[in-house]
Design a protein around this motif. Structure first.
Motif, PDB file in Angstrom:
ATOM      1  N   ASP A 125      55.999   5.779   4.247  1.00 18.35           N
ATOM      2  CA  ASP A 125      54.825   5.157   3.925  1.00 18.35           C
ATOM      3  C   ASP A 125      54.677   5.355   2.406  1.00 18.35           C
ATOM      4  OD1 ASP A 125      52.106   7.333   4.849  1.00 18.35           O
ATOM      5  OD2 ASP A 125      53.379   7.300   3.141  1.00 18.35           O
ATOM      6  N   PRO A 126      53.881   4.408   1.509  1.00 20.57           N
ATOM      7  CA  PRO A 126      53.506   4.404   0.241  1.00 20.57           C
ATOM      8  C   PRO A 126      53.145   5.744  -0.295  1.00 20.57           C
ATOM      9  CG  PRO A 126      52.509   2.436   1.121  1.00 20.57           C
ATOM     10  CD  PRO A 126      52.904   3.421   2.242  1.00 20.57           C
ATOM     11  N   GLU A 127      52.573   6.687   0.534  1.00 18.05           N
ATOM     12  CA  GLU A 127      52.244   7.830  -0.061  1.00 18.05           C
ATOM     13  C   GLU A 127      53.272   8.779   0.018  1.00 18.05           C
ATOM     14  OE1 GLU A 127      49.481   6.504   1.695  1.00 18.05           O
ATOM     15  OE2 GLU A 127      48.873   5.542  -0.133  1.00 18.05           O
ATOM     16  N   GLY A 128      54.461   8.507   0.664  1.00 21.39           N
ATOM     17  CA  GLY A 128      55.676   9.506   0.922  1.00 21.39           C
ATOM     18  C   GLY A 128      55.531  10.172   2.011  1.00 21.39           C
ATOM     19  N   MET A 129      54.780   9.864   2.941  1.00 19.84           N
ATOM     20  CA  MET A 129      54.768  10.515   4.258  1.00 19.84           C
ATOM     21  C   MET A 129      55.730   9.676   5.198  1.00 19.84           C
ATOM     22  SD  MET A 129      51.450  11.815   6.223  1.00 19.84           S
ATOM     23  CE  MET A 129      51.581  11.254   7.743  1.00 19.84           C
ATOM     24  N   VAL A 130      56.795  10.841   5.813  1.00 19.47           N
ATOM     25  CA  VAL A 130      57.794  10.018   6.569  1.00 19.47           C
ATOM     26  C   VAL A 130      57.398  10.220   8.124  1.00 19.47           C
ATOM     27  CG1 VAL A 130      60.235  10.288   7.184  1.00 19.47           C
ATOM     28  CG2 VAL A 130      59.396  10.645   4.762  1.00 19.47           C
ATOM     29  N   SER A 131      57.593   9.258   8.713  1.00 22.37           N
ATOM     30  CA  SER A 131      57.546   9.337  10.293  1.00 22.37           C
ATOM     31  C   SER A 131      58.788   8.990  10.842  1.00 22.37           C
ATOM     32  CB  SER A 131      56.589   8.256  10.729  1.00 22.37           C
ATOM     33  OG  SER A 131      55.056   8.198   9.974  1.00 22.37           O
ATOM     34  N   LYS A 132      59.200   9.898  11.595  1.00 22.45           N
ATOM     35  CA  LYS A 132      60.550   9.807  12.210  1.00 22.45           C
ATOM     36  C   LYS A 132      60.451   8.807  13.383  1.00 22.45           C
ATOM     37  CE  LYS A 132      63.907  12.465  12.836  1.00 22.45           C
ATOM     38  NZ  LYS A 132      65.309  12.807  12.429  1.00 22.45           N
ATOM     39  N   ILE A 133      61.541   8.150  13.744  1.00 23.98           N
ATOM     40  CA  ILE A 133      61.777   7.596  15.057  1.00 23.98           C
ATOM     41  C   ILE A 133      62.799   8.314  15.658  1.00 23.98           C
ATOM     42  CG2 ILE A 133      62.562   4.979  16.125  1.00 23.98           C
ATOM     43  CD1 ILE A 133      61.523   4.045  13.487  1.00 23.98           C
ATOM     44  N   TYR A 134      62.513   8.697  16.952  1.00 18.77           N
ATOM     45  CA  TYR A 134      63.261   9.565  17.707  1.00 18.77           C
ATOM     46  C   TYR A 134      64.093   8.573  18.794  1.00 18.77           C
ATOM     47  CZ  TYR A 134      60.817  13.480  15.786  1.00 18.77           C
ATOM     48  OH  TYR A 134      60.183  14.173  14.752  1.00 18.77           O
ATOM     49  N   PRO A 135      65.277   9.297  19.244  1.00 17.29           N
ATOM     50  CA  PRO A 135      66.384   8.388  20.119  1.00 17.29           C
ATOM     51  C   PRO A 135      65.552   8.327  21.427  1.00 17.29           C
ATOM     52  CG  PRO A 135      67.351  10.485  19.053  1.00 17.29           C
ATOM     53  CD  PRO A 135      65.982  10.347  18.612  1.00 17.29           C
ATOM     54  N   LYS A 136      65.864   7.190  22.028  1.00 19.29           N
ATOM     55  CA  LYS A 136      65.397   7.026  23.269  1.00 19.29           C
ATOM     56  C   LYS A 136      66.072   6.786  24.386  1.00 19.29           C
ATOM     57  CE  LYS A 136      62.187   3.414  25.063  1.00 19.29           C
ATOM     58  NZ  LYS A 136      61.431   2.098  24.781  1.00 19.29           N
ATOM     59  N   GLN A 137      66.014   7.412  25.336  1.00 15.55           N
ATOM     60  CA  GLN A 137      66.997   7.226  26.590  1.00 15.55           C
ATOM     61  C   GLN A 137      66.398   6.142  27.447  1.00 15.55           C
ATOM     62  OE1 GLN A 137      68.508  10.665  29.047  1.00 15.55           O
ATOM     63  NE2 GLN A 137      68.602   9.256  30.686  1.00 15.55           N
ATOM     64  N   VAL A 138      67.165   4.919  27.819  1.00 10.85           N
ATOM     65  CA  VAL A 138      66.729   3.974  28.422  1.00 10.85           C
ATOM     66  C   VAL A 138      67.028   4.019  29.976  1.00 10.85           C
ATOM     67  CG1 VAL A 138      66.696   1.647  28.629  1.00 10.85           C
ATOM     68  CG2 VAL A 138      67.256   2.425  26.587  1.00 10.85           C
ATOM     69  N   ASP A 139      68.160   4.605  30.160  1.00 14.42           N
ATOM     70  CA  ASP A 139      68.677   4.491  31.677  1.00 14.42           C
ATOM     71  C   ASP A 139      69.705   5.505  31.593  1.00 14.42           C
ATOM     72  OD1 ASP A 139      68.315   1.734  34.205  1.00 14.42           O
ATOM     73  OD2 ASP A 139      68.866   3.989  34.474  1.00 14.42           O
ATOM     74  N   ALA A 140      70.193   6.005  33.019  1.00 13.26           N
ATOM     75  CA  ALA A 140      71.266   6.592  33.273  1.00 13.26           C
ATOM     76  C   ALA A 140      72.118   5.928  34.263  1.00 13.26           C
ATOM     77  CB  ALA A 140      70.803   8.192  33.699  1.00 13.26           C
ATOM     78  N   PRO A 141      72.734   5.004  33.870  1.00 14.15           N
ATOM     79  CA  PRO A 141      73.686   4.317  35.146  1.00 14.15           C
ATOM     80  C   PRO A 141      74.706   5.207  36.105  1.00 14.15           C
ATOM     81  CG  PRO A 141      74.185   3.613  32.877  1.00 14.15           C
ATOM     82  CD  PRO A 141      73.237   4.576  32.693  1.00 14.15           C
ATOM     83  N   ILE A 142      75.365   6.193  35.328  1.00 15.32           N
ATOM     84  CA  ILE A 142      76.173   7.124  35.965  1.00 15.32           C
ATOM     85  C   ILE A 142      76.027   8.296  35.898  1.00 15.32           C
ATOM     86  CG2 ILE A 142      78.114   5.236  36.120  1.00 15.32           C
ATOM     87  CD1 ILE A 142      79.394   6.470  33.847  1.00 15.32           C
ATOM     88  N   ASP A 143      76.313   9.375  36.802  1.00 19.26           N
ATOM     89  CA  ASP A 143      76.084  10.611  36.386  1.00 19.26           C
ATOM     90  C   ASP A 143      77.170  11.217  35.470  1.00 19.26           C
ATOM     91  OD1 ASP A 143      77.123  11.338  39.907  1.00 19.26           O
ATOM     92  OD2 ASP A 143      78.581  11.462  38.084  1.00 19.26           O
ATOM     93  N   ALA A 144      77.018  12.531  35.028  1.00 23.94           N
ATOM     94  CA  ALA A 144      77.970  13.059  34.126  1.00 23.94           C
ATOM     95  C   ALA A 144      79.375  13.330  34.480  1.00 23.94           C
ATOM     96  CB  ALA A 144      77.229  14.570  33.624  1.00 23.94           C
ATOM     97  N   LYS A 145      79.325  13.557  35.946  1.00 26.58           N
ATOM     98  CA  LYS A 145      80.748  13.623  36.598  1.00 26.58           C
ATOM     99  C   LYS A 145      81.577  12.474  36.377  1.00 26.58           C
ATOM    100  CE  LYS A 145      83.011  15.257  40.559  1.00 26.58           C
ATOM    101  NZ  LYS A 145      82.990  15.260  42.126  1.00 26.58           N
ATOM    102  N   THR A 146      80.977  11.402  36.890  1.00 31.01           N
ATOM    103  CA  THR A 146      81.731  10.079  36.866  1.00 31.01           C
ATOM    104  C   THR A 146      81.997   9.784  35.421  1.00 31.01           C
ATOM    105  OG1 THR A 146      80.292   9.229  38.651  1.00 31.01           O
ATOM    106  CG2 THR A 146      81.309   7.798  37.420  1.00 31.01           C
ATOM    107  N   ALA A 147      81.025   9.884  34.407  1.00 30.66           N
ATOM    108  CA  ALA A 147      81.411   9.601  32.954  1.00 30.66           C
ATOM    109  C   ALA A 147      82.693  10.485  32.666  1.00 30.66           C
ATOM    110  CB  ALA A 147      80.159  10.246  32.069  1.00 30.66           C
ATOM    111  N   LYS A 148      82.830  11.618  32.996  1.00 31.33           N
ATOM    112  CA  LYS A 148      83.973  12.450  32.661  1.00 31.33           C
ATOM    113  C   LYS A 148      85.138  11.744  32.985  1.00 31.33           C
ATOM    114  CE  LYS A 148      83.761  17.427  31.474  1.00 31.33           C
ATOM    115  NZ  LYS A 148      82.741  18.355  31.317  1.00 31.33           N
ATOM    116  N   VAL A 149      85.155  11.574  34.489  1.00 32.72           N
ATOM    117  CA  VAL A 149      86.442  11.068  35.109  1.00 32.72           C
ATOM    118  C   VAL A 149      86.667   9.682  34.390  1.00 32.72           C
ATOM    119  CG1 VAL A 149      87.145   9.923  37.154  1.00 32.72           C
ATOM    120  CG2 VAL A 149      85.921  12.181  37.222  1.00 32.72           C
ATOM    121  N   MET A 150      85.721   8.856  33.970  1.00 32.25           N
ATOM    122  CA  MET A 150      85.766   7.490  33.440  1.00 32.25           C
ATOM    123  C   MET A 150      86.706   7.775  32.114  1.00 32.25           C
ATOM    124  SD  MET A 150      85.945   4.347  34.389  1.00 32.25           S
ATOM    125  CE  MET A 150      87.075   3.708  33.401  1.00 32.25           C
ATOM    126  N   THR A 151      85.935   8.713  31.434  1.00 33.48           N
ATOM    127  CA  THR A 151      86.472   9.086  30.107  1.00 33.48           C
ATOM    128  C   THR A 151      88.017   9.509  30.169  1.00 33.48           C
ATOM    129  OG1 THR A 151      84.306   9.862  29.285  1.00 33.48           O
ATOM    130  CG2 THR A 151      86.355  10.607  28.099  1.00 33.48           C
TER     131      THR A 151
END
Lengths: 94, 559
Positions: free
Chosen positions: B436-462
């Motif tokens: 903002d004009p006074e120098g105060m910073v507001s962070k925008i944090y990452p946002k998870q939208v969904d989890a289409p597959i599980d971690a194991k499937t992701a690893k296999v697909m990788t």
């Protein structure tokens, strides 16, 4: 009677002193507008100069400018790179 | 005698009372009106222009900032020789004599002649000592990196009232945050026009705009734009684009598209160039879509990597259409790993049919296909998936290999990134913080939208995608010392109801390093002429950029 005279003299003296003080202060303040005007102009001048210099600095420090200068100076993109470390294995069989 | 005395007393008392009442009226009731009238006589209202917020890259460099500019105005009533003045001003400012002349003929006290002139031009005009000319200082946009990330940034134009307004990209999306509010100051001056110290100037209403701090890495953006430009020239493509994203946070590291425009002189370019094709152009993704369908099938356990395709020994005929592989090579009993490696369309038809329409639509929804990703750029579009009852058997078959479905590049990059991020889909975003004009910073944090597959499937697909890079048709271009997951794409372009085999969208999507992805990237060439295949155009450019990125991030080789 004498007391009345003294009070009268004091009152006259006070009135004259206050009048003189007001005169001196008004005289000083009357030129402060000129000084304030000059200060405002100088401030505005330095603010503008500051912005112009910032503009120059940004243009000079841009990648666009740096890459043009680097080309002129003969810098080349690196072709090879060496790595002396490798990623640690997840597990090692002794 | 007494009554005369009393009458006089009453008369003078009444007079005194009337005078007191009148004094009360002027000094108390009408005090503010008189004060304003007085100020208007000896006060000067000075407009204080608000500075629009800056846009800074990750390293704090203001890729969009403000520079001093001036509006030249004239008081026509003070101009003596209007013809000579018109010609002098027109030649100095480089504008039409007729327009200056018509401005000078107006019966007004203040007429603007030219806007957004720089200080050199202003000094040049001042030296002409033309009576009646004045200058009003303001700000205009400065782009120190010229057209870098132009599509991402957008530009500053004017609205119907002549006020500054942001269009497209970040300038458009965050217009309200970036624009400030002009203020006014009343300065009290004496008869000589000098400011009076005793009366303070009243400043009201001025608020500068907030600034944006981006996730964009200037070095990566610069590198990507150079490589993309070289690639478009080398492969004779009509256009191209590259998007680089951090799959774990959704941060956009770089976003480039050519042809592009210069936001400083946007009015000199065709309007169609203003749109960011990475978020506005729909295309059929082709084989780069296969990892999504395969992930969905693996996650819902309708196939495993070892499952064999029993319909892949030749072309598949369905609904009046015949589906071939890209090279007309067929592998009987091919497994799922090899389906991706060979980019086998018939294998993907098998997978899509195993998945079924209900599951396919559900997974596509979770991957964000057919919906807006929510990226903070103005102009994003998406093409919703058609209702279930409008799907035919051949439609399900063709989405298995990424045809018959239209998506934007950001949709694909965002969904593939979920494979890189243990199955979690993050919302892509370009702004990491607002100052903002006074120098105060507001962070925008990452946002998870969904989890289409599980971690194991992701690893296999990788691993399947790493295998595709190592042994597929793009293996010649890969980086041998790094494990990179990826997929080529060569999608035919539908023209007048049929696919033109000689015109393609050639692409490559992937992420690296495979074991702990630092970036996901999508490279697209539209209608390359040197070769129609993604493996021979987009893939080499992908690996060239990846090589530099891995060095830039200091990632050691994995083998």
């Amino acid at each position: 009677m004498k007391n009345h005279k003294i009070i009268l003299y004091i009152l006259i003296f006070t009135a004259l002193s206050l009048g003189l003080t007001r005169l001196i202060i008004s005289n000083n303040m009357s030129t402060s507008g000129t000084v304030l005007g000059k200060v405002s102009e100088e401030l505005s001048k330095y603010q503008t100069e500051n912005l112009l210099l910032s503009e120059k600095v940004l243009n000079l420090s841009s990648f666009l400018n740096i890459s043009k200068k680097a080309d002129k100076l003969g810098f080349q993109p690196k072709k090879t790179a060496y790595s002396i470390t490798s990623v640690l294995p997840i597990a090692v069989k002794p | 005698m007494n009554w005369r005395y009393k009458l006089l007393l009453i008369f003078f008392s009444a007079l005194f009372g009337l005078i007191t009442l009148r004094l009360y009226y002027w000094q108390i009731v009408r005090a503010s009106d008189l004060s304003n009238m007085g100020e208007m006589q000896y006060g000067q209202i000075v407009k204080i222009p608000a500075k629009r917020g800056e846009i800074k890259t990750q390293d704090g460099f203001p890729i969009v900032t403000n520079k001093v500019s001036y509006t030249v105005f004239v008081n026509p009533k003070e101009v003596k020789n209007k013809n000579e003045t018109s010609e002098t001003l027109a030649s100095t400012l480089g504008i039409d004599v007729a327009s200056v002349s018509s401005s000078l003929s107006l019966d007004l006290f203040w007429v603007p002649i030219a806007k957004e002139i720089n200080i050199d031009k202003k000094n040049e005009i001042e030296k002409l000592n033309i009576r009646g000319i004045g200058f009003e200082q303001g700000y205009s946009r400065l782009y120190p990196e010229a057209s870098m990330a132009a599509h991402l940034l957008g530009f500053l134009g004017k609205d119907d009232n002549g006020e500054d307004k942001g269009y497209f990209g970040l300038e458009g999306y965050y217009d309200r945050l970036l624009r400030g509010k002009d203020g006014e100051a009343v300065q009290i001056r004496d008869a000589f026009g000098k400011p009076i110290l005793a009366s303070l100037s009243q400043v009201s209403g001025q608020i500068n705009g907030s600034s944006l701090i981006l996730t964009l890495d200037r070095s990566v953006q610069f590198l990507v734009e150079n490589k993309l430009k070289e690639g478009i020239e080398k492969y004779g493509a009509s256009s191209g684009m590259v998007g680089v994203m951090n799959p774990k946070t959704g941060e956009i590291i770089a976003l480039a598209a050519f042809p592009t425009f210069d936001p400083q002189k946007f009015f000199e370019y065709e309007e169609k160039l203003y749109k960011n094709p990475f978020i506005t152009d729909l295309y059929e993704p082709g084989s780069t879509f296969k990892p999504l369908i395969m992930s969905a099938a693996l996650n819902s356990k309708v196939v495993t990597p070892e499952t064999k395709c029993n319909i892949c020994s030749g072309p598949i005929t369905m609904g009046g259409y015949t589906i071939h592989t890209w090279n007309d090579k067929y592998y009987n009993d091919i497994n799922m790993v090899d389906v991706i490696m060979h980019s086998d369309n018939t294998g993907m038809v098998f997978v899509a049919q195993k998945l079924g329409l209900d599951k396919a639509l559900s997974y596509l929804g979770k991957f964000g296909i057919g919906t807006l990703t929510g990226i903070d750029l103005q102009g994003e579009i998406s093409s919703p998936l058609k209702p279930k009852e409008n799907w035919y058997q051949v439609d399900l078959a063709t989405i298995g290999f990424g045809q018959g479905i239209s998506i934007t590049p950001i949709e694909l990059l965002s969904s593939i990134s979920s494979i890189a991020n243990e199955g979690k889909r993050m919302e892509p975003h370009v702004v990491s913080a607002v100052e903002d004009p006074e120098g105060m910073v507001s962070k925008i944090y990452p946002k998870q939208v969904d989890a289409p597959i599980d971690a194991k499937t992701a690893k296999v697909m990788t691993e399947i995608m790493v295998n595709a890079v190592n042994k597929g048709e793009a293996n010649y271009a890969r980086l041998k010392d790094y494990r990179i997951a990826g997929k080529t794409g060569t999608a035919s372009i539908p023209i007048l109801g049929h696919y033109d085999p000689n015109q393609t969208i050639a692409s490559f999507v992937g992420f690296a390093p495979a074991e702990n992805p630092k970036f996901a990237m999508l490279v697209i060439f539209d209608r390359p002429t040197a070769s129609i295949y993604g493996a021979e155009t987009a893939a080499p450019v992908f690996f060239s950029i990846a090589k530099d990125l891995l060095l830039y991030y200091g990632i050691s080789p994995s083998r």
